[in-house]
Scaffold this motif. Structure first.
Motif, PDB file in Angstrom:
ATOM      1  N   PHE A  99       0.837  -1.150   0.137  1.00  0.00           N
ATOM      2  CA  PHE A  99       0.005  -0.104  -0.046  1.00  0.00           C
ATOM      3  C   PHE A  99       1.070   1.254  -0.100  1.00  0.00           C
ATOM      4  CE2 PHE A  99      -2.377  -3.324   2.111  1.00  0.00           C
ATOM      5  CZ  PHE A  99      -3.684  -3.162   1.405  1.00  0.00           C
ATOM      6  N   SER A 100       0.506   2.185  -0.714  1.00  0.00           N
ATOM      7  CA  SER A 100       1.014   3.764  -0.633  1.00  0.00           C
ATOM      8  C   SER A 100       0.855   4.261   0.520  1.00  0.00           C
ATOM      9  CB  SER A 100       0.305   4.339  -1.634  1.00  0.00           C
ATOM     10  OG  SER A 100      -0.998   4.600  -1.683  1.00  0.00           O
ATOM     11  N   PRO A 101       1.239   5.583   0.805  1.00  0.00           N
ATOM     12  CA  PRO A 101       0.949   6.392   1.962  1.00  0.00           C
ATOM     13  C   PRO A 101      -0.583   6.730   2.252  1.00  0.00           C
ATOM     14  CG  PRO A 101       2.932   7.055   1.145  1.00  0.00           C
ATOM     15  CD  PRO A 101       2.378   6.144   0.400  1.00  0.00           C
ATOM     16  N   ASP A 102      -1.193   6.726   0.972  1.00  0.00           N
ATOM     17  CA  ASP A 102      -2.603   7.064   1.237  1.00  0.00           C
ATOM     18  C   ASP A 102      -3.408   5.806   1.037  1.00  0.00           C
ATOM     19  OD1 ASP A 102      -2.172   6.393  -1.405  1.00  0.00           O
ATOM     20  OD2 ASP A 102      -3.461   8.050  -2.181  1.00  0.00           O
ATOM     21  N   ASP A 103      -3.112   4.550   1.561  1.00  0.00           N
ATOM     22  CA  ASP A 103      -3.704   3.459   1.690  1.00  0.00           C
ATOM     23  C   ASP A 103      -4.381   2.860   0.631  1.00  0.00           C
ATOM     24  OD1 ASP A 103      -3.126   2.993   4.228  1.00  0.00           O
ATOM     25  OD2 ASP A 103      -4.908   3.704   5.307  1.00  0.00           O
ATOM     26  N   ARG A 104      -3.663   3.110  -0.722  1.00  0.00           N
ATOM     27  CA  ARG A 104      -4.189   2.550  -1.883  1.00  0.00           C
ATOM     28  C   ARG A 104      -3.119   1.495  -2.548  1.00  0.00           C
ATOM     29  NH1 ARG A 104      -9.196   3.633  -2.751  1.00  0.00           N
ATOM     30  NH2 ARG A 104      -9.732   5.939  -2.068  1.00  0.00           N
ATOM     31  N   VAL A 105      -3.665   0.459  -2.987  1.00  0.00           N
ATOM     32  CA  VAL A 105      -2.606  -0.726  -3.535  1.00  0.00           C
ATOM     33  C   VAL A 105      -1.833  -0.149  -4.626  1.00  0.00           C
ATOM     34  CG1 VAL A 105      -2.847  -3.006  -4.546  1.00  0.00           C
ATOM     35  CG2 VAL A 105      -4.456  -2.428  -2.907  1.00  0.00           C
ATOM     36  N   ILE A 106      -0.459  -0.550  -4.339  1.00  0.00           N
ATOM     37  CA  ILE A 106       0.226  -0.244  -5.403  1.00  0.00           C
ATOM     38  C   ILE A 106       0.919  -1.392  -5.980  1.00  0.00           C
ATOM     39  CG2 ILE A 106       1.018   2.104  -4.596  1.00  0.00           C
ATOM     40  CD1 ILE A 106       3.481   1.052  -3.169  1.00  0.00           C
TER      41      ILE A 106
END
Length: 114
Positions: A99-106
């Motif tokens: 996850f990225s810092p904004d809580d999105r799957v990367i």
């Protein structure tokens, strides 16, 4: 005297049977949980929220935290979920969601150790 020996033997046998039953139930639940991860992992896509991942495949059974525990993550990774086979590391099969810092799957990868 003989009844005490029989009583102790019965208690030991019941205790052992209870432990074996408990281990069997835990193993079955672990495989059911892993099956859910295997079936749902293909529907985890880049850009999804962490809440969507938890809804789809549940909370991780192996690791939730610092990136790079199992493999080399994407540079933008701030959190990693790792789902493992019930017999890991003997059966080294892992599903990893970064996850990225904004809580999105990367990144979402299946990883098998050699």
């Amino acid at each position: 005297m003989e009844s005490d020996v029989l009583r102790r033997t019965r208690i030991i046998l019941i205790s052992v049977a209870g432990i074996v039953l408990l281990l069997a139930v835990r193993t079955v639940f672990a495989f059911v949980r892993y099956s859910q991860v295997e079936r749902g992992f293909a529907s985890v896509h880049v850009g999804e929220s962490r809440a969507a991942v938890i809804t789809t495949i549940g909370k991780p059974n192996y690791h939730a935290g610092k990136c790079g525990v199992i493999h080399f993550p994407d540079k933008g990774c701030s959190l990693e979920y790792v789902y493992s086979h019930p017999f890991a590391p003997i059966v080294p099969d892992y599903y990893i969601v970064s996850f990225s810092p904004d809580d999105r799957v990367i990144e979402a990868d299946q990883w098998n150790s050699p």
